[in-house]
Design an enzyme around this catalytic site. Sequence first.
Site, PDB file in Angstrom:
ATOM      1  N   ASP A  40      -2.877 -26.297 -23.456  1.00  0.00           N
ATOM      2  CA  ASP A  40      -4.191 -26.367 -22.807  1.00  0.00           C
ATOM      3  C   ASP A  40      -4.165 -25.534 -21.536  1.00  0.00           C
ATOM      4  OD1 ASP A  40      -6.649 -28.765 -23.245  1.00  0.00           O
ATOM      5  OD2 ASP A  40      -6.775 -27.258 -21.671  1.00  0.00           O
ATOM      6  N   VAL A  75      -5.494 -19.299 -25.117  1.00  0.00           N
ATOM      7  CA  VAL A  75      -5.306 -19.007 -26.554  1.00  0.00           C
ATOM      8  C   VAL A  75      -5.355 -17.498 -26.840  1.00  0.00           C
ATOM      9  CG1 VAL A  75      -5.938 -21.175 -27.685  1.00  0.00           C
ATOM     10  CG2 VAL A  75      -7.751 -19.645 -26.901  1.00  0.00           C
ATOM     11  N   ASN A  98      -8.024 -25.528 -31.851  1.00  0.00           N
ATOM     12  CA  ASN A  98      -9.029 -26.500 -31.411  1.00  0.00           C
ATOM     13  C   ASN A  98      -9.676 -26.133 -30.070  1.00  0.00           C
ATOM     14  OD1 ASN A  98     -10.144 -29.419 -31.103  1.00  0.00           O
ATOM     15  ND2 ASN A  98      -8.790 -29.152 -29.321  1.00  0.00           N
ATOM     16  N   TYR A 163     -22.188 -19.432 -29.313  1.00  0.00           N
ATOM     17  CA  TYR A 163     -21.265 -20.444 -29.847  1.00  0.00           C
ATOM     18  C   TYR A 163     -21.397 -20.569 -31.377  1.00  0.00           C
ATOM     19  CZ  TYR A 163     -19.218 -25.200 -30.221  1.00  0.00           C
ATOM     20  OH  TYR A 163     -18.481 -26.305 -30.564  1.00  0.00           O
ATOM     21  N   LYS A 167     -18.546 -19.880 -34.154  1.00  0.00           N
ATOM     22  CA  LYS A 167     -18.076 -20.951 -35.035  1.00  0.00           C
ATOM     23  C   LYS A 167     -18.203 -20.561 -36.508  1.00  0.00           C
ATOM     24  CE  LYS A 167     -16.524 -24.119 -32.277  1.00  0.00           C
ATOM     25  NZ  LYS A 167     -15.049 -24.166 -32.122  1.00  0.00           N
ATOM     26  N   ALA A 195     -17.903 -35.366 -31.974  1.00  0.00           N
ATOM     27  CA  ALA A 195     -17.179 -36.388 -31.217  1.00  0.00           C
ATOM     28  C   ALA A 195     -17.695 -36.462 -29.796  1.00  0.00           C
ATOM     29  CB  ALA A 195     -15.688 -36.041 -31.201  1.00  0.00           C
ATOM     30  N   GLY A 397     -14.807 -21.306 -84.786  1.00  0.00           N
ATOM     31  CA  GLY A 397     -13.527 -20.655 -85.063  1.00  0.00           C
ATOM     32  C   GLY A 397     -12.433 -21.065 -84.095  1.00  0.00           C
TER      33      GLY A 397
END
Length: 610
Positions: A40, A75, A98, A163, A167, A195, A397
């Site tokens: 992080d 990242v 994430n 965004y 995504k 969430a 057949g």
Amino acid sequence: MMSKLRFDGRVVVVTGAGAGLGRVYALLFASKGAKVVVNDLGSSRHGDGASRVADTVVTEIKSQGGQAVANYDNVLDGDKIIKTAIDSFGRIDVLVNNAGILRDKSFARMSDADWDIIQNVHVKGAMRTTKAAWPYFKQQKYGKIIFTSSNSGLYGNFGQANYSSAKMALVGLANTLAIEGQSSGINTNVIVPTAGSRLTEDIVPPDFFQQLKPELIAPVVVWLCHENCTENGSIIESALGWAGKCHLIRSNGCILRKSINDSVTPEDVRDNWDKVTDMSNAKHCDSIAEATGELMNVVEQLSSRKADDSSSSSLFNPKYTMKYSYNIKDVILYALGVGATTKNPSDFQYLYENHENFSAVPSYFVIFGPLGALCSDMFSTALPNAENVNLAGVLHGEQYLKVLKKIPTEANVETRFRIQETLDKEKMAVMLIEHETYDVDSGDKLSVGQMVGVIKGAGGFGGPRNSKYEIPLVDAPKRKPDASVTQQTCVDQAAIYRLGSDDMNPLHIDESIAAMGGFEKPILHGLCSLGFATRHVLRMFADNDTELFDSVKARFVKPVIPGQTLRTDMWRDCKRIYFQTTVVENNSPVIAGAYIDLKDVKLGTQNSKL
Ligand code: NAD
């Protein structure tokens, strides 16, 4: 009871794991034995600044007896994050991309900086981290990757142009990596979470926010990353302890021009727009090959269309689709039709709906070959010389069936038919008819098959003799069979099979119709003998586990009279079981060149010596 899912010996990297969803993923992986790299940057919700929030999560994991190290890199420097995993734990098995931020603005007010930072953190950051892990996954032939998308991408959301586009880019990235990694044991999936976190705290109402616990999503991510999970290339949405799979679907569409030589005008498009956008028969394509392959139907249909035929048509001609509903009783009746009997304990699973392994005999969906083909005018329209041909003399057949999803014991299905090619074998025409069966309610493709129809006296029309669509038969090995099962059919076998398969062709029950076809007595359906053989193979080589059935291919060479005895001889070659079915009374082969491919071989007690 099934064992608990563990990650002992596995190394998991979770980016953006200092807070929100990532923190909960990291805690759950660690509690299941994984060594976790808690990455992080510790930025604000908008991507400014940095802090060492990762440390608190590492402390939390360690206080619970787990193993974890912190990493504070952006990242965008994904190689440094992966290096932390290698330096600390010597390997990497799972990467959960994430990390994320928001810069919400209406599109009109969005600056280049707002756009770039979102694309960088979400897309480039996930790409960089995955790129760094990829060589390790390839080398060890194992890896699990998660990308994190959003409902904002799948459905759009006001103020999130930057965004939502990022995504959706991740969905495209995952689609391709799922293909590129498949042969190296690398599975790539997308999670679409909802969430309660700092990203959503001012967006959703407080009461609802409390319920949107990240802990209810983490188990879905953890399962997707477990070695026993084979899911690949899927988009899984999850929230509130619910999870579901998302698909892109395409309408059946509509051909916009009249013939292969015509062009398309904007007016043609306008006039057909309702059909272009009619989603009632929409379906998902599993691959680019399937999507573009179906477009070849357009060329075929246009080529065969007469100049004055102005009717529009779709990829799948709706005339050649069939809706069919069946229930538990139909499945049991089919099983009785293909010789399942209460005298044989291993057949109980096909006959008793309360049996713990109650299932359909996996050859069940072969019934759609003759059902659809014979109910439509497919033969007469595709045969160049149809007017000179007695279509009552059409013979079954060969048959091929591949089961893609376990066949439900009751369902509403739709089967789509397509004539792949009509072959000219001089004395006869041979028609290759593909059939695909879908679960109408879930949209899942359940099976693909091919029925080969033989039309005596219809050859000589100057067509091709062979086709790339032909599915080859294979001769059984010359050695003694590895296993044989002998079973007598009953005199009413065809009468029962008619009901279980819905193939009501009177040839199989009416003496006078049978005589017109040149048979002394009504004959058994070829597919009925195939069902007997399928049960026999599963009994000897799959311990009756129907989920091990992959596909079957067979040629019908001679008729069987109900009451005769069938012997299925079987030869094993890895997961392929060659078989031949013979009428014992006259030693005459009735099914030849046949095989069943199993997903795995499981020898039951009846066959443990093989
Ligand atoms: P969060 O803000 O609680 O956690 C995200 C973490 O990522 C933060 O700790 C942040 O410091 C870290 N991070 C940000 N930029 C980083 C960078 N460049 N490098 C390393 N770390 C960085 O948010 P969350 O709600 O837990 O979101 C997690 C992911 O789920 C995000 O990708 C988000 O877009 C996605 N998502 C969340 C929701 C939701 O309902 N919360 C919905 C859809 C998608």
